[in-house]
Design an enzyme around this catalytic site. Structure first.
Site, PDB file in Angstrom:
ATOM      1  N   ASP A 180       0.817  -1.221   0.000  1.00 39.67           N
ATOM      2  CA  ASP A 180       0.000   0.000   0.000  1.00 39.67           C
ATOM      3  C   ASP A 180       0.851   1.273   0.000  1.00 39.67           C
ATOM      4  OD1 ASP A 180      -1.806  -1.994   0.311  1.00 39.67           O
ATOM      5  OD2 ASP A 180      -2.360  -1.499   2.374  1.00 39.67           O
ATOM      6  N   TYR A 230      -5.789 -10.292  10.342  1.00 38.47           N
ATOM      7  CA  TYR A 230      -4.687 -10.075   9.411  1.00 38.47           C
ATOM      8  C   TYR A 230      -3.403 -10.676   9.987  1.00 38.47           C
ATOM      9  CZ  TYR A 230      -1.514  -7.622   6.215  1.00 38.47           C
ATOM     10  OH  TYR A 230      -0.557  -7.321   5.274  1.00 38.47           O
TER      11      TYR A 230
HETATM   12  C1  GLA Z   1      -3.521  -4.757   3.486  1.00 32.17           C
HETATM   13  C2  GLA Z   1      -2.028  -4.600   3.804  1.00 32.17           C
HETATM   14  C3  GLA Z   1      -1.160  -4.936   2.593  1.00 32.17           C
HETATM   15  C4  GLA Z   1      -1.541  -6.278   1.995  1.00 32.17           C
HETATM   16  C5  GLA Z   1      -3.052  -6.392   1.793  1.00 32.17           C
HETATM   17  C6  GLA Z   1      -3.475  -7.757   1.355  1.00 32.17           C
HETATM   18  O1  GLA Z   1      -3.916  -3.806   2.550  1.00 32.17           O
HETATM   19  O2  GLA Z   1      -1.746  -3.288   4.225  1.00 32.17           O
HETATM   20  O3  GLA Z   1       0.181  -4.896   2.945  1.00 32.17           O
HETATM   21  O4  GLA Z   1      -1.050  -7.333   2.782  1.00 32.17           O
HETATM   22  O5  GLA Z   1      -3.764  -6.067   2.984  1.00 32.17           O
HETATM   23  O6  GLA Z   1      -2.992  -8.047   0.102  1.00 32.17           O
END
Ligand code: GLA
Length: 394
Positions: A180, A230
């Site tokens: 991101d 996550y």
């Molecule tokens: C979030 C995290 C990213 C990535 C996505 C899944 O956006 O910030 O780093 O792991 O999830 O692809």
């Protein structure tokens, strides 16, 4: 007026109202949508995001005092930020506030040599919060960029994204990967970015065919990435990699996975299967996009969604419904492919749609989704946008 211009003029007037002066430095950073390659970044794999035409803007000016005063248009709150290098991260994720992100980025920027003078600032954004479109990364990168303008110093954009990632890890207790912040800092207009998260060398891929649009549908059911899910996925991937005797899942392939199947429990097996197959799909999708083979690209997106639904278990019934509606319309109806995008557990889908059918497709998805859930989705099309930029100031 274009969205960006509206956001900019709103930021300026808010600044004037809040601090009774004009901003001296302004910077923006976009949100992102990931076309394919989910939960692969922290496994050192491949991701394929693009920046969207939605930004966070930070406007700042010098201020009397010893600290920084930051006003957030979204929360309507004014926060005080330490700029003397003595800040401490929040003790737990429950204590994280919007300004923890600001404090984190400021602290890491100071460490990197960007020491600001006392300042006041306004932060304003049109990236939907908690919608899986990287509102946090756009906030972080906009702060680092405005600090560059303020100090007249520049940091390498890769370093800048890593610094913002560190801030999110430490000050927001969110163990995110690099995707991101990377795309928000380095995106190229009219290009998606194939990123090898191990080498961290981005490959811009042109998306010049205006006959195909990227449609984002927000299920308007928010995600909660810091909710533990996550971090749990990340841990399961690490466990699987260890059992497969590779340093990261990026280094495993389907043969290795099947050979070691008996050593993995069901959960570890399915998590690894998603990541290993997603990595292959991501590279194939980039090739398909280069060849403008939209049908092939779209199919890989459906496969990706299925894998996230059954093996990685990060979709929601709301997202599954949106993808089913898109699939039901099919290529005939104007949709090449669709999938959930971002961290999961809510948020948005991303679809490749024939440009001349965008309105028709949007209406049909809206009606179908509303009929089943009673929720009005938010839908918009976007072109790949430019990464972070200083708008004003040195
Ligand atoms: C979030 C995290 C990213 C990535 C996505 C899944 O956006 O910030 O780093 O792991 O999830 O692809």
């Amino acid at each position: 007026m274009k969205l960006f211009d509206t956001l900019l003029s709103e930021t300026r007037s808010l600044f004037k109202k809040q601090f009774n002066t004009e901003p001296v430095w302004l910077a923006s950073a976009p949100g992102r949508v990931n076309l394919i390659g989910e939960h692969t970044d922290y496994n050192d794999g491949f991701v394929f995001p693009m920046a969207i035409e939605r930004q966070t803007i930070m406007a700042a000016a010098p201020y009397d005092g010893k600290t920084a005063k930051i006003y957030s248009a979204q929360s309507g709150e004014l926060a005080e930020i330490l700029i003397d290098g003595t800040s401490q991260p929040p003790a737990s994720k429950e204590k994280v506030k919007w300004h923890s992100y600001v404090q984190g980025v400021v602290a890491f920027c100071i460490e990197a040599g960007l020491q600001p003078q006392p300042f006041c600032a306004v932060i304003h954004s049109n990236v939907p919060l908690g919608g899986g479109l990287s509102s946090s990364a756009s906030l972080e990168v906009s702060i680092a960029t405005v600090l560059e303008a303020m100090t007249g110093k520049r940091i390498d954009p890769v370093q800048k994204s890593l610094l913002c990632q560190q801030a999110e890890h430490k000050y927001a207790h969110m163990p995110c990967g690099i995707m991101d912040q990377f795309i928000s800092a380095l995106a190229k207009k009219d290009h998606a970015m194939l990123l090898d998260c191990r080498s961290q060398v981005p490959k811009p891929i042109p998306m010049s065919d205006t006959g195909v649009s990227v449609l984002i549908v927000n299920s308007n059911k928010k995600h909660e990435l810091a909710g533990g899910e996550y971090a749990e996925r990340r841990k399961q991937c690490e466990e699987a990699a260890q059992i497969l005797e590779v340093s990261k899942l990026r280094d495993a392939d389907p043969v290795r996975l099947e050979t070691a199947r008996d050593k993995l429990n069901d959960l570890q097996y399915r998590r690894a299967k998603h990541v290993i197959s997603e990595d292959l799909r991501t590279r194939k999708a980039a090739d398909a996009l280069i060849a403008e083979d939209w049908a092939a690209c779209g199919n890989l997106m459906y496969q990706s969604h299925f894998s996230m639904c059954t093996d990685f278990e990060i979709t929601t019934p709301y997202l599954d419904l949106l993808v089913s509606l898109a699939r039901w319309l099919g290529v005939e109806g104007g949709v090449y492919g669709s999938r959930m995008t971002g961290g999961g557990f809510g948020g948005c889908t991303v679809s490749l749609v024939k440009t001349d059918k965008v309105e028709e497709v949007s209406n049909k998805i809206r009606e179908g989704y509303k009929a089943v859930t009673g929720i009005e989705p938010t839908i918009f099309a976007t072109r790949p946008a430019q990464g972070a930029a200083v708008i004003e100031g040195s």
